[in-house]
Design an enzyme around this catalytic site. Structure first.
Site, mmCIF file in Angstrom:
data_model
loop_
_atom_site.group_PDB
_atom_site.id
_atom_site.type_symbol
_atom_site.label_atom_id
_atom_site.label_comp_id
_atom_site.label_asym_id
_atom_site.label_seq_id
_atom_site.Cartn_x
_atom_site.Cartn_y
_atom_site.Cartn_z
ATOM 1 N N LYS A 263 0.841 -1.199 0.000
ATOM 2 C CA LYS A 263 0.000 0.000 0.000
ATOM 3 C C LYS A 263 0.874 1.247 0.000
ATOM 4 O O LYS A 263 2.018 1.195 0.458
ATOM 5 C CB LYS A 263 -0.834 0.029 1.291
ATOM 6 N N ARG A 337 -10.045 -11.670 2.307
ATOM 7 C CA ARG A 337 -10.837 -12.786 1.768
ATOM 8 C C ARG A 337 -10.055 -14.099 1.814
ATOM 9 O O ARG A 337 -10.643 -15.170 1.884
ATOM 10 C CB ARG A 337 -11.309 -12.439 0.349
HETATM 11 N N1 BES Z 1 -8.059 -3.674 4.676
HETATM 12 C C1 BES Z 1 -8.278 -3.268 3.344
HETATM 13 C C2 BES Z 1 -9.612 -2.555 3.158
HETATM 14 C C3 BES Z 1 -9.777 -1.234 3.856
HETATM 15 C C4 BES Z 1 -9.540 -0.051 3.183
HETATM 16 C C5 BES Z 1 -10.228 -1.168 5.165
HETATM 17 C C6 BES Z 1 -9.725 1.152 3.832
HETATM 18 C C7 BES Z 1 -10.404 0.027 5.810
HETATM 19 C C8 BES Z 1 -10.165 1.193 5.143
HETATM 20 C C9 BES Z 1 -8.275 -4.473 2.422
HETATM 21 O O1 BES Z 1 -7.462 -5.518 2.812
HETATM 22 C C10 BES Z 1 -7.782 -4.025 1.089
HETATM 23 O O2 BES Z 1 -6.644 -3.697 0.982
HETATM 24 N N2 BES Z 1 -8.684 -4.007 0.122
HETATM 25 C C11 BES Z 1 -8.371 -3.646 -1.204
HETATM 26 C C12 BES Z 1 -8.823 -4.779 -2.094
HETATM 27 C C13 BES Z 1 -8.194 -4.792 -3.444
HETATM 28 C C14 BES Z 1 -6.720 -4.944 -3.381
HETATM 29 C C15 BES Z 1 -8.816 -5.918 -4.235
HETATM 30 C C16 BES Z 1 -9.130 -2.376 -1.550
HETATM 31 O O3 BES Z 1 -10.228 -2.182 -1.047
HETATM 32 O O4 BES Z 1 -8.598 -1.569 -2.298
HETATM 33 MN MN MN Z 2 -5.467 -5.345 2.113
#
Ligand code: BES
Ligand code: MN
Ligand code: ZN
Length: 486
Positions: A263, A337
């Site tokens: 990230k 997931r």
């Molecule tokens: N933990 C994150 C989702 C999240 C984002 C929670 C902001 C709280 C605040 C999750 O693991 C993630 O990174 N999701 C990605 C999914 C994508 C890579 C398919 C997302 O939502 O961008």
């Molecule tokens: Mn994530």
């Protein structure tokens, strides 16, 4: 957490630091709500004084004034309840009580002279008084302390229930607010295990060796990138006279760097809250132990730290989940997931009547529904139930579809299912998450997935009983869902 006390004393003579009254927003200005008649008669011109101070009775407003000795309490806090005609909703009462508790910080005792739903008053106050500052080294005596005792003028209020709920939400908030260096998977598992054992629940913890022996490929794929190894915690409650069995599953990523699909650094610190689903499910089990409903409940809580390292899983990997299905990994940041699919399959093995899972799963949830409304996917009846119960407890949730055309994009050419859309489509991210999980829930199983990426925490000014940081959502929804099956 403050303690809750009950009394039948006269509000004008009760010994308390703060006396709380309710105000309606009438056409001619603020009007005292039921429960404070004794204050009005002891304190001539009371409502006029409030009006002079600018009180309107609008929901969310707080007006504080000294009692000048007219009543025993030195300070009076008046909270807005909105229009009398509508009657304050339960959530309005909860929020007003929370605002009153925040306004009473630094005082020792507060008493509600409001004739309204006692559970709403008590819960709102106990949750509004929540504070997390456990890492400050300044002596506690030099910090402003939350109010210590909350008194309700209703001797029939169910203290055990209010305490049980508030304490479960507070514990959940504590876990979510705890920084990731202090709560890595083994520690988190230990803490949940200790709390659940103390509550009289049955606990089983699978460590990395047991996970490997059991074939929990999803949890291992995410967890093995970290020196702090993954866990799967199972907590069980057996209700007296129960005929139904509810399964809960919660995402417990103690820190989400994104892994190899790392990230951006700007908001990454916030990913210490990526175990909000796990904390809520564990907290719910503590509430269940306290409330003792006539239903069996089992929680399955996968815990892992998503790190980039030489032992981390990679984009392009194929992972065999618990139960044997293969997953083509496309983005290691879609780790939630990966751990949930193992836990869902494990949960279904115990043949529950319904499964609820909750997770800070997608940024798409926040984009689509905002920060305060959870996204719900699953079987129709359970989605409707989550929305209805959420509304009752003041934790908003909204059903979302799992459209066929998005389901198609999740097909993999080399494995059983693709982890995210194989065409890298960004649209419908929240729905992709739900659809992926549906592959790990038996066809005929009643199920709802609750995406709480937004609602699990609050970043702005406090409002009602919600303070900065973890909210404890959706503990009260899960408890309500469980009770709906009792
Ligand atoms: N933990 C994150 C989702 C999240 C984002 C929670 C902001 C709280 C605040 C999750 O693991 C993630 O990174 N999701 C990605 C999914 C994508 C890579 C398919 C997302 O939502 O961008
Ligand atoms: Mn994530
Ligand atoms: Zn995550």
């Amino acid at each position: 957490m403050p303690t809750l006390a009950l009394s039948s004393a006269d509000p004008s003579t009760i010994e308390t630091d703060v006396l709380v009254v309710g105000l309606y927003k009438d056409e001619n200005g603020p009007a005292l709500a039921e429960g404070a008649a004794a204050v009005e008669s002891a304190f001539e011109g009371f409502t006029d004084s409030l009006k002079t101070l600018g009180a309107t009775g609008a929901p969310g407003t707080v007006t504080t004034l000294p009692s000048f000795g007219h009543v025993s309490a030195p300070l009076i806090v008046a909270v807005g309840l909105g229009k009398r005609a509508d009657g304050p909703s339960t959530e309005t009462v909860r929020r007003a009580a929370g605002a009153a508790a925040r306004a009473s910080a630094g005082k020792s005792t507060m008493t509600f002279a409001i004739d309204a739903d006692s559970e709403a008053l008590g819960l709102g106050a106990l949750l509004g008084a929540y504070k997390f500052d456990g890492y400050k080294t300044t002596p506690a005596s030099e910090r402003k302390k939350p109010v210590e005792t909350v008194t309700l003028l209703d001797e029939t209020a169910n203290v055990k229930r209010i305490h049980g709920l508030a304490s479960a939400v507070s514990t959940t908030r504590d876990w979510v607010n705890t920084p990731a260096n202090m709560l890595r998977p083994p520690q988190f598992a230990d803490q949940v295990s200790a709390a659940a054992t103390e509550a009289g629940l049955e606990v089983e913890v699978l460590d990395e060796t047991a996970l490997e022996a059991g074939g929990y490929g999803g949890i291992l794929a995410v967890g093995m990138g970290s020196a702090a190894k993954p866990r799967l915690v199972r907590v069980a409650y057996r209700g007296k006279g129960a005929t139904k069995h509810v399964a809960l599953v919660g995402k417990g990523i103690t820190f989400d760097t994104g892994g190899i699909s790392i990230k951006p650094s700007s908001g990454m610190w916030d990913m210490k809250t990526d175990m909000g689903g796990a904390a809520a499910v564990a907290g719910t089990m503590l509430a269940v132990a306290a409330l003792a409903p006539a239903v069996n409940v089992t929680a399955y809580i996968p815990m892992a730290e998503n790190m980039p390292s030489s032992t981390a899983y990679r984009p392009g990997d194929v992972v065999t989940a618990y139960g044997g299905k293969t997953i083509e990994v496309l983005n290691t940041d879609a780790e939630g997931r990966m751990v949930l699919c193992d836990a869902l399959t494990r949960a279904a093995e115990d043949k529950p009547d319904v499964i609820y899972d909750t997770a800070t799963l997608t940024g798409g949830q926040v984009v689509g529904l905002g920060k305060r409304t959870a996204g719900v996917m699953g079987t129709d009846e359970e989605c409707t139930r989550v929305k209805k119960v959420g509304e009752e407890v003041g934790e908003l949730a909204w059903p979302m579809p799992m459209p066929e055309e998005i389901r198609k994009t999740m097909e993999s050419s080399i494995a059983d299912v693709s982890q995210t859309a194989a065409n890298m489509e960004r649209s419908g991210h929240m729905l992709q998450g739900g659809i992926f999980l549906s592959h790990f829930v038996p066809e005929d199983m009643p199920w709802a997935h609750i995406d709480i990426a937004g609602p699990s925490q609050h970043s702005g000014e406090p409002y009602g009983y919600i303070v900065k940081g973890a909210t404890g959502v959706p503990v009260r929804t899960l408890v309500g869902l469980i009770e709906s099956h009792a």
